[in-house]
Scaffold this active site. Structure first.
Site, mmCIF file in Angstrom:
data_model
loop_
_atom_site.group_PDB
_atom_site.id
_atom_site.type_symbol
_atom_site.label_atom_id
_atom_site.label_comp_id
_atom_site.label_asym_id
_atom_site.label_seq_id
_atom_site.Cartn_x
_atom_site.Cartn_y
_atom_site.Cartn_z
ATOM 1 N N ILE A 36 0.767 -1.187 0.121
ATOM 2 C CA ILE A 36 0.107 0.107 -0.030
ATOM 3 C C ILE A 36 0.995 1.429 0.077
ATOM 4 O O ILE A 36 1.658 1.581 0.975
ATOM 5 C CB ILE A 36 -0.748 -0.018 1.298
ATOM 6 C CG1 ILE A 36 -1.814 -1.373 1.154
ATOM 7 C CG2 ILE A 36 -1.880 1.385 1.196
ATOM 8 C CD1 ILE A 36 -2.458 -1.355 2.477
ATOM 9 N N PRO A 37 1.120 1.756 -1.041
ATOM 10 C CA PRO A 37 2.217 2.804 -1.365
ATOM 11 C C PRO A 37 2.075 4.358 -0.656
ATOM 12 O O PRO A 37 1.966 5.335 -1.556
ATOM 13 C CB PRO A 37 2.349 2.839 -2.884
ATOM 14 C CG PRO A 37 1.087 2.482 -3.407
ATOM 15 C CD PRO A 37 0.600 1.443 -2.457
ATOM 16 N N CYS A 38 2.005 4.371 0.561
ATOM 17 C CA CYS A 38 1.505 5.358 1.115
ATOM 18 C C CYS A 38 2.709 6.479 1.144
ATOM 19 O O CYS A 38 2.592 7.775 1.178
ATOM 20 C CB CYS A 38 1.566 5.387 2.794
ATOM 21 S SG CYS A 38 2.883 4.483 3.592
ATOM 22 N N HIS A 39 3.847 6.195 0.499
ATOM 23 C CA HIS A 39 5.016 7.039 0.036
ATOM 24 C C HIS A 39 4.617 8.063 -0.897
ATOM 25 O O HIS A 39 5.061 9.017 -1.213
ATOM 26 C CB HIS A 39 6.297 6.428 -0.273
ATOM 27 C CG HIS A 39 6.026 5.365 -1.385
ATOM 28 N ND1 HIS A 39 5.714 3.978 -1.173
ATOM 29 C CD2 HIS A 39 6.285 5.656 -2.659
ATOM 30 C CE1 HIS A 39 5.697 3.289 -2.283
ATOM 31 N NE2 HIS A 39 6.060 4.178 -3.266
ATOM 32 N N ARG A 40 3.504 7.686 -1.737
ATOM 33 C CA ARG A 40 3.068 8.335 -2.862
ATOM 34 C C ARG A 40 1.953 9.615 -2.436
ATOM 35 O O ARG A 40 1.483 10.357 -3.252
ATOM 36 C CB ARG A 40 2.301 7.359 -3.967
ATOM 37 C CG ARG A 40 3.092 6.627 -4.648
ATOM 38 C CD ARG A 40 2.458 5.515 -5.728
ATOM 39 N NE ARG A 40 3.447 4.507 -5.863
ATOM 40 C CZ ARG A 40 2.757 3.499 -6.393
ATOM 41 N NH1 ARG A 40 1.756 3.068 -6.464
ATOM 42 N NH2 ARG A 40 3.877 2.434 -6.889
#
Length: 166
Positions: free
Chosen positions: A125-129
């Site tokens: 779940i790419p929360c860095h985006r």
């Protein structure tokens, strides 16, 4: 292989350019992925699922377009899962802001930021985006401007082709 005192907390530890990624699994479901500082050394997978998770993390670290396919534990509140669903829809190489997700979900940016920080499965779940409207923002509920977690966020965004947050 050097053994870190906390290695027993993980089913595997994968070296990464920014440090390491700890994998916690119960053999059936991935329980958590954790960004770890460079003081953690590699740890061989404890079971077949941890081995699968390691292979997928390593592939993502080589190929930013790789899509994860892991059985994840069901965690988080209904709101957090809605935020994580919105985050999962952000394509590689793009970012969106906490405010944009909040508007989409009819919520508040701070609540979205808290849900991002509560993400048990970073990379998958790419929360860095997700960034602040005026810059990089925080990461993993850490907002230290030059600290480890923001360094991870910068590396991940650059790895995915978003270079203006270096």
């Amino acid at each position: 292989m050097r053994t870190s005192p906390s290695n027993h907390l993980f089913s595997a530890i994968v070296p990464a350019p920014f440090g390491a990624i700890g994998v916690r699994s119960n053999g059936t479901l991935v329980q958590e992925l954790v960004y770890l500082p460079p003081s953690f050394s590699a740890q061989e997978p404890a079971d077949a699922l941890a081995e699968r998770a390691v292979a997928q993390v390593e592939r993502y670290l080589r190929e930013p377009d790789f899509r994860f396919d892991l059985p994840l534990a069901e965690v988080g509140t209904a709101f957090q899962r809605r935020v994580w669903g919105a985050i999962s829809a952000i394509p590689r190489g793009e970012v969106t802001t906490y405010g944009q997700i909040a508007k989409l979900l009819r919520s508040a940016p701070r609540a979205v930021g808290q849900a991002c920080g509560a993400n048990w499965f970073p990379l998958v779940i790419p929360c860095h985006r997700v960034t602040a409207s005026g810059g990089l923002g925080g990461f993993s509920n850490h907002d230290d401007l030059n600290g480890f977690h923001l360094g991870v966020k910068r590396w991940l965004l650059a790895h995915e082709g978003v270079a203006h947050y270096r």
